[in-house]
Design an enzyme around this catalytic site. Sequence first.
Site, short mmCIF file in Angstrom:
data_model
loop_
_atom_site.label_atom_id
_atom_site.label_comp_id
_atom_site.label_asym_id
_atom_site.label_seq_id
_atom_site.Cartn_x
_atom_site.Cartn_y
_atom_site.Cartn_z
N SER A 198 0.85 -1.19 0.00
CA SER A 198 0.00 0.00 0.00
C SER A 198 0.88 1.22 0.00
O SER A 198 1.97 1.23 0.59
CB SER A 198 -0.91 0.03 1.24
OG SER A 198 -1.55 1.29 1.37
N TYR A 233 -1.31 -1.16 10.41
CA TYR A 233 -1.46 -1.48 8.99
C TYR A 233 -0.32 -0.88 8.17
O TYR A 233 0.33 -1.56 7.38
CB TYR A 233 -2.80 -0.97 8.47
CG TYR A 233 -3.00 -1.24 7.00
CD1 TYR A 233 -3.44 -2.48 6.56
CD2 TYR A 233 -2.75 -0.25 6.04
CE1 TYR A 233 -3.61 -2.75 5.20
CE2 TYR A 233 -2.92 -0.51 4.69
CZ TYR A 233 -3.35 -1.76 4.27
OH TYR A 233 -3.52 -2.01 2.93
#
Length: 247
Positions: free
Chosen positions: A147, A170
Amino acid sequence: MSANTAKVALVTGANRGIGLETARGLAELGMTVIIGARDLAKGNAAAAALREQGLQAVAVHYDADDSKTITTVYDYIAAQFGKLDVLVNNAGISEEQLMGGNNSADVALDAVRHTFEVNLFAVIALTQRLLPLIRKAEAGRIVNLSSILGSLTLHSMADSPIAPAKSFAYNTSKTALNGWTVHLADALRDTNIKVNSAHPGWVKTELGGEHAPMELVDSNKTSLFLATLPADGVTGGFFHEHATLPW
């Protein structure tokens, strides 16, 4: 099926969302796609839907929270195909609100541990186990779904475009995954295997939310690009579609 010379691809977490679109795209390129699914019934249903479209797809039980399923995956691919051309490490989790601000001062350690277990440690374990099969492929390709939120360069900018999204567990799990991509690519530099990280974009999924600007149908572009790199293609990189992203 053991004599099948067609390319074989495994996409984890592929019974829905970005994983399923990636599986569909690879199958449309003529590959036999294996859908790795935590819920095998859902994986079988997704594979059946692809077969109804005239595509080659099967499913196997893979749960990033259950290391025993790694052996299940290896044994299935070894017995049915004898090799693995493409591995897309798509399965991942987030236990935080991605746009919830900076939670690093009070993030729960259990959330950090579990996020790293799924987004990093399980990816390493599965990939290492499958490497003997990937080495048997003519041109092995490993794609790690990362990401842009894992970019330390972008997060540290004074005018960072991703400043509102500082969910620590995350984001840093993806930073660590990017680090592993670089190291694994270097370890395999003298082989026919290429390893890269992919940022699919901010996509309308359960994780991305309904306000994400990218439609699901476009979410597989980066992974398809990296899964089909030519012999002189890049390895050890971080991409969105064809653009290089900063670490």
